[in-house]
Design a protein around this motif. Structure first.
Motif, PDB file in Angstrom:
ATOM      1  N   SER A   1       0.667  -1.333  -0.105  1.00 35.18           N
ATOM      2  CA  SER A   1      -0.018  -0.061   0.038  1.00 35.18           C
ATOM      3  C   SER A   1       0.862   1.407   0.035  1.00 35.18           C
ATOM      4  CB  SER A   1      -0.924   0.024   1.014  1.00 35.18           C
ATOM      5  OG  SER A   1      -0.556  -0.054   2.410  1.00 35.18           O
ATOM      6  N   ARG A   2       0.443   2.217  -0.633  1.00 31.73           N
ATOM      7  CA  ARG A   2       1.052   3.406  -0.721  1.00 31.73           C
ATOM      8  C   ARG A   2       0.085   4.550   0.147  1.00 31.73           C
ATOM      9  NH1 ARG A   2       1.068   5.093  -6.399  1.00 31.73           N
ATOM     10  NH2 ARG A   2       2.794   3.889  -6.487  1.00 31.73           N
ATOM     11  N   VAL A   3       0.889   5.147   1.020  1.00 35.38           N
ATOM     12  CA  VAL A   3       0.355   5.977   2.103  1.00 35.38           C
ATOM     13  C   VAL A   3       1.186   7.619   1.638  1.00 35.38           C
ATOM     14  CG1 VAL A   3       0.131   6.857   4.568  1.00 35.38           C
ATOM     15  CG2 VAL A   3       0.287   4.500   3.715  1.00 35.38           C
ATOM     16  N   ILE A   4       0.314   8.500   1.527  1.00 38.05           N
ATOM     17  CA  ILE A   4       0.994   9.970   1.013  1.00 38.05           C
ATOM     18  C   ILE A   4       0.521  10.961   2.087  1.00 38.05           C
ATOM     19  CG2 ILE A   4       1.137  11.636  -0.504  1.00 38.05           C
ATOM     20  CD1 ILE A   4       0.151   9.530  -2.704  1.00 38.05           C
ATOM     21  N   PHE A   5       1.400  11.623   2.754  1.00 38.33           N
ATOM     22  CA  PHE A   5       1.209  12.822   3.645  1.00 38.33           C
ATOM     23  C   PHE A   5       1.611  14.045   2.746  1.00 38.33           C
ATOM     24  CE2 PHE A   5       2.449   9.174   6.231  1.00 38.33           C
ATOM     25  CZ  PHE A   5       1.799   9.371   7.339  1.00 38.33           C
ATOM     26  N   ILE A   6       0.619  15.052   2.829  1.00 39.03           N
ATOM     27  CA  ILE A   6       0.864  16.237   2.093  1.00 39.03           C
ATOM     28  C   ILE A   6       0.784  17.283   3.120  1.00 39.03           C
ATOM     29  CG2 ILE A   6      -0.161  17.733   0.260  1.00 39.03           C
ATOM     30  CD1 ILE A   6      -1.674  15.347  -0.736  1.00 39.03           C
ATOM     31  N   LYS A   7       1.760  18.259   2.972  1.00 42.01           N
ATOM     32  CA  LYS A   7       2.123  19.232   4.026  1.00 42.01           C
ATOM     33  C   LYS A   7       2.019  20.446   3.097  1.00 42.01           C
ATOM     34  CE  LYS A   7       5.396  21.081   7.509  1.00 42.01           C
ATOM     35  NZ  LYS A   7       6.598  20.756   7.944  1.00 42.01           N
ATOM     36  N   GLU A   8       1.070  21.347   3.445  1.00 41.32           N
ATOM     37  CA  GLU A   8       0.985  22.648   2.487  1.00 41.32           C
ATOM     38  C   GLU A   8       1.282  23.825   3.572  1.00 41.32           C
ATOM     39  OE1 GLU A   8      -2.310  23.463  -0.005  1.00 41.32           O
ATOM     40  OE2 GLU A   8      -3.028  21.283   0.494  1.00 41.32           O
ATOM     41  N   LYS A   9       1.835  24.793   2.814  1.00 38.37           N
ATOM     42  CA  LYS A   9       2.367  25.805   3.456  1.00 38.37           C
ATOM     43  C   LYS A   9       2.475  27.197   2.654  1.00 38.37           C
ATOM     44  CE  LYS A   9       5.950  28.076   6.189  1.00 38.37           C
ATOM     45  NZ  LYS A   9       7.399  27.894   7.015  1.00 38.37           N
ATOM     46  N   ASP A  10       1.741  28.269   3.064  1.00 35.25           N
ATOM     47  CA  ASP A  10       1.504  29.547   1.975  1.00 35.25           C
ATOM     48  C   ASP A  10       2.854  30.260   2.521  1.00 35.25           C
ATOM     49  OD1 ASP A  10      -0.658  28.955   0.535  1.00 35.25           O
ATOM     50  OD2 ASP A  10      -1.877  29.875   2.284  1.00 35.25           O
ATOM     51  N   LEU A  11       3.531  30.740   1.336  1.00 34.51           N
ATOM     52  CA  LEU A  11       4.681  31.426   1.359  1.00 34.51           C
ATOM     53  C   LEU A  11       4.268  32.714   0.758  1.00 34.51           C
ATOM     54  CD1 LEU A  11       7.386  28.985   0.352  1.00 34.51           C
ATOM     55  CD2 LEU A  11       6.675  29.505   2.320  1.00 34.51           C
ATOM     56  N   GLY A  12       4.300  33.973   1.652  1.00 36.25           N
ATOM     57  CA  GLY A  12       4.116  35.349   1.179  1.00 36.25           C
ATOM     58  C   GLY A  12       4.956  35.739   0.583  1.00 36.25           C
ATOM     59  N   SER A  13       4.849  37.042  -0.217  1.00 39.88           N
ATOM     60  CA  SER A  13       5.948  37.714  -1.053  1.00 39.88           C
ATOM     61  C   SER A  13       7.009  38.239  -0.247  1.00 39.88           C
ATOM     62  CB  SER A  13       5.139  38.677  -2.079  1.00 39.88           C
ATOM     63  OG  SER A  13       4.660  39.747  -0.983  1.00 39.88           O
ATOM     64  N   SER A  14       8.257  38.372  -0.764  1.00 39.12           N
ATOM     65  CA  SER A  14       9.023  39.110   0.091  1.00 39.12           C
ATOM     66  C   SER A  14       9.769  40.065  -0.992  1.00 39.12           C
ATOM     67  CB  SER A  14      10.179  37.952   0.363  1.00 39.12           C
ATOM     68  OG  SER A  14      10.746  37.438  -0.667  1.00 39.12           O
ATOM     69  N   THR A  15      10.598  41.193  -0.400  1.00 39.84           N
ATOM     70  CA  THR A  15      11.155  42.171  -1.326  1.00 39.84           C
ATOM     71  C   THR A  15      12.573  41.665  -1.528  1.00 39.84           C
ATOM     72  OG1 THR A  15       9.944  43.611   0.179  1.00 39.84           O
ATOM     73  CG2 THR A  15      11.701  44.688  -0.902  1.00 39.84           C
ATOM     74  N   ILE A  16      12.629  42.184  -2.697  1.00 38.48           N
ATOM     75  CA  ILE A  16      14.092  41.758  -3.290  1.00 38.48           C
ATOM     76  C   ILE A  16      14.920  42.848  -3.069  1.00 38.48           C
ATOM     77  CG2 ILE A  16      15.456  41.156  -5.425  1.00 38.48           C
ATOM     78  CD1 ILE A  16      12.942  39.921  -6.418  1.00 38.48           C
ATOM     79  N   ALA A  17      16.000  42.913  -2.433  1.00 38.07           N
ATOM     80  CA  ALA A  17      17.007  43.910  -2.037  1.00 38.07           C
ATOM     81  C   ALA A  17      17.709  44.487  -3.348  1.00 38.07           C
ATOM     82  CB  ALA A  17      17.874  43.741  -1.086  1.00 38.07           C
ATOM     83  N   LYS A  18      17.573  45.675  -3.781  1.00 36.83           N
ATOM     84  CA  LYS A  18      18.337  46.281  -5.024  1.00 36.83           C
ATOM     85  C   LYS A  18      18.993  47.345  -4.537  1.00 36.83           C
ATOM     86  CE  LYS A  18      14.811  47.483  -7.516  1.00 36.83           C
ATOM     87  NZ  LYS A  18      14.031  48.011  -8.466  1.00 36.83           N
ATOM     88  N   GLY A  19      19.107  47.639  -3.238  1.00 37.88           N
ATOM     89  CA  GLY A  19      19.955  48.652  -2.630  1.00 37.88           C
ATOM     90  C   GLY A  19      19.004  49.794  -2.367  1.00 37.88           C
TER      91      GLY A  19
END
Length: 110
Positions: A52-70
């Motif tokens: 038998s195949r057992v699958i665990f699914i873990k979900e996480k929402d990753l918000g946006s992040s600012t990219i440092a340009k200086g």
């Protein structure tokens, strides 16, 4: 050599999760897995030969992040928010013991 090192690190870290799953859960039962992962199985599929195949699914929402340009930019660059899904897959023998593991992750743009 400098180009090979980052690629080598990525390969080593991607394999480390899979090898850790093998070391931790090989030969264990489903109750032990649920206790250590702290979640219930999302999917259970019966395969041939009593496996038998057992699958665990873990979900996480990753918000946006600012990219440092200086400093002093007028409009900041941000990454889009994404949803991260991690799939922990275990193949169990007819006695309910883990004989194979797999790990995958995917990112989906919102």
């Amino acid at each position: 050599m400098k180009k090979i090192l980052p690629l080598l690190l990525i390969v080593l870290f991607s394999c480390s999760v899979h090898s850790q799953l093998n070391r931790t859960f090989m030969g264990k039962d489903i109750q032990y897995i649920e206790k250590n992962l702290k979640m219930k199985a999302n999917k259970v599929q019966n395969l041939d030969n009593g496996l038998s195949r057992v699958i665990f699914i873990k979900e996480k929402d990753l918000g946006s992040s600012t990219i440092a340009k200086g400093e002093g930019t007028l409009d900041p660059m941000t990454t889009p928010p994404v949803s991260k899904k991690e799939y922990y897959t275990f193949i169990l023998d007819n006695e309910g013991k883990v004989i194979r593991t797999d790990y995958q992750k995917e990112y989906e743009k919102k």
